[in-house]
Design an enzyme around this catalytic site. Structure first.
Site, PDB file in Angstrom:
ATOM      1  N   ASP A  22      66.806  36.290-110.082  1.00 48.85           N
ATOM      2  CA  ASP A  22      66.186  37.554-110.475  1.00 48.85           C
ATOM      3  C   ASP A  22      64.778  37.657-109.901  1.00 48.85           C
ATOM      4  OD1 ASP A  22      66.090  39.997-111.708  1.00 48.85           O
ATOM      5  OD2 ASP A  22      65.727  39.220-113.722  1.00 48.85           O
ATOM      6  N   GLY A  23      64.382  38.888-109.596  1.00 51.94           N
ATOM      7  CA  GLY A  23      63.000  39.135-109.173  1.00 51.94           C
ATOM      8  C   GLY A  23      62.840  39.604-107.730  1.00 51.94           C
ATOM      9  N   ASN A  24      63.954  39.889-107.052  1.00 48.20           N
ATOM     10  CA  ASN A  24      63.854  40.366-105.661  1.00 48.20           C
ATOM     11  C   ASN A  24      63.087  41.684-105.576  1.00 48.20           C
ATOM     12  OD1 ASN A  24      65.533  38.247-105.087  1.00 48.20           O
ATOM     13  ND2 ASN A  24      67.320  39.483-104.557  1.00 48.20           N
ATOM     14  N   ARG A  35      63.085  47.660-101.931  1.00 49.72           N
ATOM     15  CA  ARG A  35      63.901  46.731-102.723  1.00 49.72           C
ATOM     16  C   ARG A  35      64.920  46.024-101.820  1.00 49.72           C
ATOM     17  NH1 ARG A  35      63.585  46.876-108.168  1.00 49.72           N
ATOM     18  NH2 ARG A  35      65.657  45.953-108.287  1.00 49.72           N
ATOM     19  N   HIS A  39      65.830  41.997-101.266  1.00 50.11           N
ATOM     20  CA  HIS A  39      67.135  41.320-101.303  1.00 50.11           C
ATOM     21  C   HIS A  39      67.367  40.479-100.040  1.00 50.11           C
ATOM     22  CE1 HIS A  39      67.952  43.256-105.023  1.00 50.11           C
ATOM     23  NE2 HIS A  39      68.074  44.470-104.522  1.00 50.11           N
ATOM     24  N   GLU A  70      77.056  45.467-114.182  1.00 48.48           N
ATOM     25  CA  GLU A  70      76.145  46.552-114.565  1.00 48.48           C
ATOM     26  C   GLU A  70      75.227  46.962-113.404  1.00 48.48           C
ATOM     27  OE1 GLU A  70      76.632  43.738-116.599  1.00 48.48           O
ATOM     28  OE2 GLU A  70      78.033  44.873-117.836  1.00 48.48           O
ATOM     29  N   ARG A  74      72.495  50.896-110.327  1.00 41.55           N
ATOM     30  CA  ARG A  74      71.332  51.070-109.442  1.00 41.55           C
ATOM     31  C   ARG A  74      71.610  52.191-108.433  1.00 41.55           C
ATOM     32  NH1 ARG A  74      68.663  45.125-108.647  1.00 41.55           N
ATOM     33  NH2 ARG A  74      68.805  44.554-110.849  1.00 41.55           N
ATOM     34  N   LEU A 134      79.804  20.460-101.972  1.00 39.87           N
ATOM     35  CA  LEU A 134      79.356  21.380-103.030  1.00 39.87           C
ATOM     36  C   LEU A 134      80.396  22.463-103.334  1.00 39.87           C
ATOM     37  CD1 LEU A 134      76.989  22.489-104.820  1.00 39.87           C
ATOM     38  CD2 LEU A 134      76.338  23.854-102.833  1.00 39.87           C
ATOM     39  N   ARG A 191      67.030  30.943-114.913  1.00 41.18           N
ATOM     40  CA  ARG A 191      66.802  32.341-114.544  1.00 41.18           C
ATOM     41  C   ARG A 191      65.384  32.471-114.040  1.00 41.18           C
ATOM     42  NH1 ARG A 191      68.747  37.936-117.178  1.00 41.18           N
ATOM     43  NH2 ARG A 191      67.733  39.324-115.692  1.00 41.18           N
ATOM     44  N   LEU A 198      70.348  36.485-120.789  1.00 39.86           N
ATOM     45  CA  LEU A 198      71.523  36.137-119.994  1.00 39.86           C
ATOM     46  C   LEU A 198      72.084  37.322-119.209  1.00 39.86           C
ATOM     47  CD1 LEU A 198      73.523  33.637-122.242  1.00 39.86           C
ATOM     48  CD2 LEU A 198      72.567  33.199-119.980  1.00 39.86           C
TER      49      LEU A 198
HETATM   50  C1  IPE Z   1      71.018  40.067-113.720  1.00 47.46           C
HETATM   51  O1  IPE Z   1      69.830  40.598-113.276  1.00 47.46           O
HETATM   52  C2  IPE Z   1      72.062  40.164-112.673  1.00 47.46           C
HETATM   53  C3  IPE Z   1      71.843  39.366-111.452  1.00 47.46           C
HETATM   54  C4  IPE Z   1      70.873  38.538-111.249  1.00 47.46           C
HETATM   55  C5  IPE Z   1      72.814  39.561-110.445  1.00 47.46           C
HETATM   56  P1  IPE Z   1      69.374  42.087-113.608  1.00 47.46           P
HETATM   57  O2  IPE Z   1      68.060  42.267-112.975  1.00 47.46           O
HETATM   58  O3  IPE Z   1      70.450  43.046-113.241  1.00 47.46           O
HETATM   59  O4  IPE Z   1      69.279  42.044-115.199  1.00 47.46           O
HETATM   60  P2  IPE Z   1      68.495  42.957-116.228  1.00 47.46           P
HETATM   61  O5  IPE Z   1      68.968  44.365-116.011  1.00 47.46           O
HETATM   62  O6  IPE Z   1      67.049  42.828-115.937  1.00 47.46           O
HETATM   63  O7  IPE Z   1      68.844  42.408-117.574  1.00 47.46           O
HETATM   64  C1  IPE Z   2      67.914  40.133-108.497  1.00 50.80           C
HETATM   65  O1  IPE Z   2      66.732  40.799-108.283  1.00 50.80           O
HETATM   66  C2  IPE Z   2      69.001  40.532-107.551  1.00 50.80           C
HETATM   67  C3  IPE Z   2      70.055  41.337-108.137  1.00 50.80           C
HETATM   68  C4  IPE Z   2      70.164  41.709-109.383  1.00 50.80           C
HETATM   69  C5  IPE Z   2      71.098  41.795-107.237  1.00 50.80           C
HETATM   70  P1  IPE Z   2      66.438  42.228-108.911  1.00 50.80           P
HETATM   71  O2  IPE Z   2      66.863  43.263-107.938  1.00 50.80           O
HETATM   72  O3  IPE Z   2      67.029  42.361-110.271  1.00 50.80           O
HETATM   73  O4  IPE Z   2      64.853  42.182-108.996  1.00 50.80           O
HETATM   74  P2  IPE Z   2      63.929  42.805-110.112  1.00 50.80           P
HETATM   75  O5  IPE Z   2      64.394  42.305-111.435  1.00 50.80           O
HETATM   76  O6  IPE Z   2      64.052  44.304-109.999  1.00 50.80           O
HETATM   77  O7  IPE Z   2      62.557  42.320-109.747  1.00 50.80           O
HETATM   78 MG    MG Z   3      66.291  42.020-112.145  1.00 48.92          MG
END
Ligand code: IPE
Ligand code: IPE
Ligand code: MG
Length: 246
Positions: A22-24, A35, A39, A70, A74, A134, A191, A198
């Site tokens: 998470d956090g891209n 965004r 990725h 979910e 986006r 792996l 995470r 989760l």
């Molecule tokens: C969870 O991250 C899904 C993945 C990392 C693929 P999200 O960024 O979608 O989750 P929420 O919406 O912040 O809970």
């Molecule tokens: C995780 O990064 C990648 C995916 C969910 C596909 P996000 O796209 O959720 O990055 P944030 O949470 O918006 O920073």
């Molecule tokens: Mg996210």
């Protein structure tokens, strides 16, 4: 780094590590990038970690949450960029994955993916099935609640058709009907990005998992930080309901 890798191995690695990457998006925002560019940077961090876990660490199971059920919520543009990136990753990285002995599996509903992405992913699964190092599982269009409902439907169907006696339904029967069969439950779930939830990932399988929530945004996540987390994991006392030390 190789000294500490040996130390980590000697102290006992977790069999299965699962990561919610998470956090891209925030990483990109901080740099004034799109965004989609976040990725792309995230995919590089994936490649780095897979190669490290497979070749250097010798981890047995690594699961990565790449796209949730979910995440279709986006923008069309972002979903399109993610699907294109996934396809490109599958096509470009196949030789490296094979060479490293990585076996790729996918959990989630692949049927809703764009055809070219689905085919590229299925090709990687088929081509890497003899990988004996792996075990890499990618959660793609995955939702744990959906996985649990699907397992219930399969079990009901088996009972109605007479294949299964309803008195025989137990945790093992249930687990055997999840996507993730034959893979041990994750010992450790990481995470990134500081979020502590989760988000519908491995709800059943996480019953006794340990958790780590580093602040690092996924594209900045390095093998060094992974090792630090593993080292901290090794200090934990996993009890599974029993008493400490027994
Ligand atoms: C969870 O991250 C899904 C993945 C990392 C693929 P999200 O960024 O979608 O989750 P929420 O919406 O912040 O809970
Ligand atoms: C995780 O990064 C990648 C995916 C969910 C596909 P996000 O796209 O959720 O990055 P944030 O949470 O918006 O920073
Ligand atoms: Mg996210």
């Amino acid at each position: 780094m190789s000294d500490s890798i040996e130390q980590l191995k000697a102290a006992g690695l977790p069999r299965h590590v699962a990561i919610i990457l998470d956090g891209n998006g925030r990483w990109a925002l901080q740099r004034g990038l799109s965004r989609a560019e976040g990725h792309v940077a995230g995919a590089k961090a994936v490649e780095r970690l897979i190669q490290f876990a497979g070749r250097e660490l010798g981890l047995e199971y690594l699961t990565l949450f790449a796209f949730s059920a979910e995440n279709w919520n986006r923008s069309k543009q972002e979903v399109g960029a993610l699907m294109a990136l996934l396809r490109q990753f599958a096509l470009e990285k196949l030789p490296e994955l094979k060479e490293a002995g990585i076996r790729v599996r996918v959990v989630g509903d692949l049927s809703c993916l764009p055809k070219d992405t689905r085919e590229a992913v299925e090709h990687v699964i088929a081509e890497t099935q003899n990988g004996n190092r792996l075990n890499l599982t990618i959660a793609l269009n995955y939702g744990s609640q959906q996985e649990i409902v699907r397992a219930c439907r399969k079990i009901v169907h088996a009972v109605i058709s007479g294949e299964l006696d309803k008195g025989e339904i137990d945790r093992a029967t249930f687990a055997a009907n999840l996507y993730m069969t034959g893979i041990p439950d994750p010992d450790l779930i990481i995470r990134t990005s500081g979020e502590q939830r989760l988000s519908n990932f491995l709800l059943w399988q996480a019953a006794y998992s340990e958790f780590s929530f580093p602040e690092t945004l996924w594209p900045d996540f390095t093998p060094e930080e992974f090792m630090k987390i593993l080292k901290e994991y090794q200090t934990r006392d996993r009890r599974f309901g029993a008493v400490e030390g027994e």
